[in-house]
Write a protein that holds these residues in place. Structure first.
Motif, short mmCIF file in Angstrom:
data_model
loop_
_atom_site.label_atom_id
_atom_site.label_comp_id
_atom_site.label_asym_id
_atom_site.label_seq_id
_atom_site.Cartn_x
_atom_site.Cartn_y
_atom_site.Cartn_z
N THR A 84 0.83 -1.21 0.00
CA THR A 84 0.00 0.00 0.00
C THR A 84 0.86 1.26 0.00
OG1 THR A 84 -0.19 -0.20 2.41
CG2 THR A 84 -1.99 -1.07 1.07
N VAL A 85 2.04 1.22 0.64
CA VAL A 85 2.94 2.38 0.58
C VAL A 85 3.40 2.62 -0.85
CG1 VAL A 85 5.19 3.25 1.31
CG2 VAL A 85 3.67 2.21 2.98
N ARG A 86 3.70 1.55 -1.56
CA ARG A 86 4.05 1.71 -2.98
C ARG A 86 2.85 2.20 -3.78
NH1 ARG A 86 7.38 -2.90 -1.81
NH2 ARG A 86 5.64 -4.33 -2.18
N GLY A 87 1.65 1.76 -3.41
CA GLY A 87 0.46 2.24 -4.10
C GLY A 87 0.21 3.72 -3.89
N VAL A 88 0.51 4.23 -2.68
CA VAL A 88 0.34 5.66 -2.41
C VAL A 88 1.25 6.48 -3.31
CG1 VAL A 88 0.73 7.43 -0.66
CG2 VAL A 88 -0.48 5.34 -0.06
N GLN A 89 2.43 5.99 -3.60
CA GLN A 89 3.34 6.71 -4.48
C GLN A 89 2.79 6.84 -5.89
OE1 GLN A 89 6.81 4.17 -3.84
NE2 GLN A 89 7.84 5.85 -2.79
N ARG A 90 1.97 5.86 -6.32
CA ARG A 90 1.44 5.89 -7.69
C ARG A 90 0.21 6.77 -7.83
NH1 ARG A 90 2.62 0.21 -7.14
NH2 ARG A 90 0.44 -0.19 -6.61
N ASP B 65 5.00 5.08 15.62
CA ASP B 65 5.19 3.72 16.12
C ASP B 65 4.05 2.79 15.69
OD1 ASP B 65 7.51 4.47 17.35
OD2 ASP B 65 6.58 4.85 19.30
N ASP B 66 2.92 3.36 15.23
CA ASP B 66 1.82 2.54 14.72
C ASP B 66 2.09 2.03 13.31
OD1 ASP B 66 0.37 2.85 17.04
OD2 ASP B 66 -0.69 4.63 16.34
N VAL B 67 3.25 2.39 12.76
CA VAL B 67 3.67 1.91 11.44
C VAL B 67 4.88 1.01 11.66
CG1 VAL B 67 4.50 2.60 9.16
CG2 VAL B 67 2.83 4.01 10.37
N PRO B 68 4.96 -0.13 10.98
CA PRO B 68 6.14 -0.98 11.15
C PRO B 68 7.43 -0.21 10.89
CG PRO B 68 4.44 -2.14 9.92
CD PRO B 68 3.96 -0.73 10.09
N GLU B 69 8.46 -0.52 11.64
CA GLU B 69 9.73 0.21 11.55
C GLU B 69 10.28 0.28 10.12
OE1 GLU B 69 13.19 2.21 12.25
OE2 GLU B 69 11.53 1.96 13.64
N PRO B 70 10.26 -0.80 9.33
CA PRO B 70 10.82 -0.69 7.97
C PRO B 70 10.02 0.23 7.05
CG PRO B 70 10.67 -2.99 8.68
CD PRO B 70 9.88 -2.19 9.65
N LEU B 71 8.77 0.57 7.43
CA LEU B 71 7.93 1.38 6.55
C LEU B 71 7.91 2.87 6.91
CD1 LEU B 71 4.77 -0.89 6.07
CD2 LEU B 71 6.72 -0.60 4.54
N ARG B 72 8.51 3.25 8.03
CA ARG B 72 8.38 4.64 8.46
C ARG B 72 9.09 5.60 7.51
NH1 ARG B 72 9.61 3.17 14.84
NH2 ARG B 72 7.82 1.75 15.03
N THR B 73 10.30 5.31 7.16
CA THR B 73 11.01 6.18 6.21
C THR B 73 10.38 6.13 4.83
OG1 THR B 73 13.07 5.98 7.47
CG2 THR B 73 13.24 6.68 5.17
N PRO B 74 10.05 4.95 4.26
CA PRO B 74 9.37 4.95 2.95
C PRO B 74 8.04 5.68 2.96
CG PRO B 74 10.24 2.77 3.44
CD PRO B 74 10.42 3.58 4.68
N LEU B 75 7.31 5.63 4.09
CA LEU B 75 6.03 6.33 4.15
C LEU B 75 6.23 7.84 4.08
CD1 LEU B 75 2.98 6.48 4.64
CD2 LEU B 75 3.44 6.34 7.09
N LEU B 76 7.18 8.37 4.82
CA LEU B 76 7.44 9.81 4.77
C LEU B 76 7.94 10.24 3.41
CD1 LEU B 76 9.10 10.28 8.28
CD2 LEU B 76 6.96 11.31 7.51
N GLY B 77 8.58 9.33 2.70
CA GLY B 77 9.02 9.65 1.35
C GLY B 77 7.93 9.51 0.31
N ALA B 78 6.91 8.68 0.60
CA ALA B 78 5.84 8.45 -0.38
C ALA B 78 4.86 9.59 -0.44
CB ALA B 78 5.11 7.14 -0.06
N VAL B 79 4.66 10.31 0.68
CA VAL B 79 3.69 11.40 0.71
C VAL B 79 4.41 12.71 0.42
CG1 VAL B 79 2.19 10.21 2.33
CG2 VAL B 79 3.97 11.70 3.21
N GLY B 80 3.68 13.64 -0.20
CA GLY B 80 4.26 14.94 -0.51
C GLY B 80 4.01 15.98 0.56
N CYS B 81 3.00 15.76 1.42
CA CYS B 81 2.65 16.71 2.47
C CYS B 81 2.79 16.01 3.82
CB CYS B 81 1.22 17.23 2.28
SG CYS B 81 0.91 17.95 0.66
N ARG B 82 3.52 16.65 4.73
CA ARG B 82 3.76 16.07 6.05
C ARG B 82 3.35 17.08 7.11
NH1 ARG B 82 8.50 15.90 3.04
NH2 ARG B 82 8.78 13.95 1.89
N MET B 83 2.70 16.59 8.16
CA MET B 83 2.14 17.48 9.17
C MET B 83 2.40 16.88 10.55
SD MET B 83 -1.74 18.94 9.13
CE MET B 83 -2.24 20.36 10.10
#
Length: 766
Positions: free
Chosen positions: A622-628, A644-662
């Motif tokens: 789903t993180v890869r899907g958000v990028q598309r 911490d509610d996101v698995p550790e390996p996905l935290r950095t990819p998630l912040l990179g997949a979204v364009g807006c961070r709050m």
């Protein structure tokens, strides 16, 4: 009108895909026929059932119809001109009054004529006046006041010396030189003397005023009051001009002068609101793309005026608005950028807004409970997109726990209450697809995508080996109890399935069953894990849900394949009693949305999915899907209490997949560290001040220094200032954790065009 029933998939899609103009015909995607009579955009078939416990079966991918045709509106009498949102009764049949837009003050015409200037992503463009790129050099106010007082005292001293004759009478020679002798001791001479004294005093005031910078001091003191009394506003668009949006010049240029006059009269009479204007303009864009609709559009406007090309639900506004919106710019006001040194000077004090241009890059918001993520972010964004859906510009789906304050049911076309027997709508477990492999991939990611060490691809293969043969034998996908029996390898269920496949000659599907039986019970078999997860849905509370058309089912399943229609959907998850099932369904909805949004043939509508709580929802796929989604004219809003509610390996990819961070106030330093890394560093000017003690050589100077130290207690020092450029974090983890006030957030934005806005400290008092 009770909009708990939903509009159907009857709006045929044109070149822009959002509106079927009156009189238009066509067939929507997924084979759903267009209903209703010609002459009404998406008009429902008469006699459609209303909402309630009884349900009617629909085909996968079909959007349920509205509860019935919208009530016929009586002829609208001329109305007095009033500002939207004004108090007082309105005649029956008039459209709902906007609660906040346009603007809460001006009339619709004034609101339309106010210029909108874009000056970076996230800027509220309504009436915006651009600021300078850098802050002007300002003299400290204390220095201005002291200089003004000194110049005033000096001017008074000079005038006293002149008046009392201590400087002689040279300053009076022009008076004596240019006045006749006959005026001596006459009233004319007295008047001339006082005029001359006034001129001299004026010259002293001007000279010493400029010397003491009195005008600058007055501007500094009176500027806040002047701004409050007379805020600067851009020049408005003049009526009659070619750019006047109230005159509908494009319609006149196309030969539709009568339609333009009708719409202009509705604006002047107060019968049109901001949703009507935006919706009709959107319909006109579809007419320009398909000129064959021109006649039908003209007839609809002539007949219905501001009510032309109405949304299939018949609604022309939301029941209530909790935020301020600008539908002309498709923006919702979120808050105000703090006027402080932490923000870039051009953005200080400006209003911050969100629109599809930035939401199309997706937004991740992190903040602890109680910081206002739902009230100050999710609801305004969902409300804005719901208004855009009424205008035929967007399709919005919001997923939240039952009881979340996201607006009344009447603000949505479809409300799915999973686990509630009174829910009028069901959820399609397979997302409206007819491909067993695609359905298996989505289910596997939702069921076991969060299980560490389990290969999701093997799980998808195992599911496909069961649901593929089942669909070939029965013409449908298995229901939840049937899927659980297949995964548990119940002999009677498998025997019945084999018999149907053999009688139909489906030998390839029999080989699929054989392969699943061989893998069952092996150490790497994902079947037991899948069966355990399916068991979460095979509960009495969900007995009437996830219907697949088996038996005497009466459900109306909603499918995310309906994103090609301007739908407004809310899905309530049973978080309290079934937390694990709710998280699994949230993963399924996110996986189905990313798949459906990217597979749309018509992407003219902005598709958006908002999660009020995305905890334990994200998987690698789903993180890869958000990028598309950015290239598919779609986006998601994900809110978390902590990373911490996101698995550790996905935290950095998630912040990179979204364009807006709050980041809301109160985040932990651990979460702040992730945001600080994502926002990077910037070059800033650092000033280092070094104080050195002054040692005097002269005896008198040493005595003065000794006396000063005796009085002040400090030695006489001199300061050496060093200015250099250094690279520092835009926001450090400590700043995010401790320096963000309550009710504030730090927000960075990226537009779909790649334009970026640095992290801004925003007051969320929209």
């Amino acid at each position: 009108m009770d909009t708990d029933g939903t509009h159907g998939a009857e709006g045929a899609q044109g070149a822009h895909g959002a509106y079927e103009t009156p009189g238009g015909h066509g067939t929507p995607a997924h084979g759903t026929p267009a209903h209703g009579t010609p002459g009404a955009y998406g008009a429902p078939a008469s006699g459609a059932p209303g909402p309630g416990p009884a349900r009617e079966a629909l085909r996968p991918g079909q959007v349920p119809r509205p509860a019935g045709p919208p009530p016929a509106l009586p002829p609208l009498p001329p109305l007095p001109k009033e500002r939207p949102g004004a108090d007082g009764p309105r005649p029956a049949g008039s459209p709902p009054r906007p609660a906040h837009a346009p603007g809460g003050g001006p009339t619709l015409a004034d609101w339309l004529r106010t210029p909108r200037r874009a000056d970076g992503p996230g800027l509220w463009t309504y009436g915006h006046v651009p600021r300078a790129a850098v802050a002007p050099e300002l003299t400290p106010l204390r220095q201005l006041i002291s200089g003004a007082l000194i110049s005033l005292l000096a001017g008074l001293l000079l005038w006293s010396l002149l008046w009392n004759g201590y400087l002689g009478g040279f300053w009076l020679w022009p008076l004596y030189a240019f006045t006749p002798d006959a005026w001596n001791h006459d009233s004319f001479s007295v008047a001339a003397a006082y005029v001359w004294y006034g001129l001299v005093m004026l010259a002293l005031v001007i000279g010493f005023g400029r010397l003491g910078r009195w005008p600058e001091l007055l501007r500094r003191l009176l500027r806040p009051a002047a701004r409050a009394a007379h805020p600067s506003a851009p020049a408005r668009i003049e009526p009659g001009s070619a750019e006047d949006p109230v005159g509908w010049q494009q319609l006149r240029a196309a030969g539709l002068a009568e339609a333009a006059e009708r719409l202009g009269a509705d604006i002047a009479a107060g019968r049109m609101n901001d949703v009507d204007y935006t919706r009709i303009r959107r319909a006109w864009e579809s007419v320009r793309a398909d000129p064959s609709r021109l006649r039908a559009f003209a007839e609809a406007v002539h007949t219905k005026g501001a009510g032309a090309c109405v949304h299939p639900s018949g609604a022309r506004d939301l029941p209530v608005r909790a935020a301020r919106h600008d539908l002309l710019a498709r923006q919702v006001l979120l808050g105000t950028v703090e006027d402080g040194p932490r923000n870039p000077y051009p953005r200080r004090g400006t209003c911050l807004a969100l629109d599809p241009a930035v939401l199309g890059t997706s937004l991740l918001a992190v903040g602890p409970s109680g910081t206002g993520k739902t009230r100050r972010l999710v609801r305004p964004v969902v409300e804005s997109l719901a208004l855009q859906a009424l205008a035929g510009q967007a399709a919005v789906i919001v997923v939240a726990a039952a009881g979340a304050q996201l607006g009344p049911d009447a603000a949505y076309d479809v409300v799915v209450r999973i686990g509630d027997p009174g829910s009028a709508y069901d959820l399609d477990l397979y997302g409206g697809t007819t491909d067993p492999d695609e359905a298996a991939t989505l289910l596997a990611d939702a069921f076991v995508g969060d299980v560490a060490g389990l290969d999701v691809r093997r799980a998808a293969t195992a599911l496909a080996q069961l649901i593929g043969p089942f669909r070939a034998a029965y013409g449908r996908f298995p229901a939840v109890p049937e899927l659980r029996e297949l995964l548990d390898q119940v002999p009677a269920t498998l025997a019945a399935l084999r018999a149907r496949l053999e009688s139909a000659g489906q030998y390839p599907m029999l080989r699929e069953l054989d392969a699943r039986e061989r893998q069952h019970g092996s150490t790497a078999d994902p079947g037991p894990a899948l069966a355990d997860r399916v068991a979460l849905l095979d509960r009495p509370a969900f007995a009437s849900f996830f219907d697949v058309g088996a038996g005497d089912a009466t459900g109306r399943p909603f499918s995310l394949r309906s994103l090609e229609h301007p739908v407004r959907v809310r899905i309530d998850l049973p978080e309290r009693g079934h937390a694990d099932a709710s998280r699994m369904l949230a993963r399924l909805l996110l996986a189905q949305f990313t798949a459906a949004a990217t597979l749309r043939t018509d992407r003219s509508l902005f598709a958006f999915l908002a999660f009020d709580d995305a905890s334990h929802t994200l998987t690698p796929e789903t993180v890869r899907g958000v990028q598309r989604l950015r290239s598919a004219h779609a986006g998601v809003l994900l809110t978390l209490r902590t990373l911490d509610d996101v698995p550790e390996p996905l935290r950095t990819p998630l912040l990179g997949a979204v364009g807006c961070r709050m980041a809301f106030s109160g985040v932990t330093t651990w979460d702040g560290k992730r945001f600080a890394e994502a926002w990077g560093t910037e070059w800033v000017e650092a000033r280092d001040v070094t104080s050195r003690t002054v040692f005097a050589d002269q005896p008198l100077t040493r005595a003065i220094h000794a006396f000063r130290k005796l009085v002040t207690g400090k030695a006489v020092t001199t300061d050496a200032v060093t200015v250099r450029q250094v690279e520092r974090e835009r926001w450090s983890a400590s700043d995010l954790a401790h320096s963000v006030p309550p009710g504030h957030a730090v927000l960075s934005l990226t537009s779909v065009d790649g334009e970026r806005a640095a992290p801004l400290l925003v007051s969320l008092a929209g």
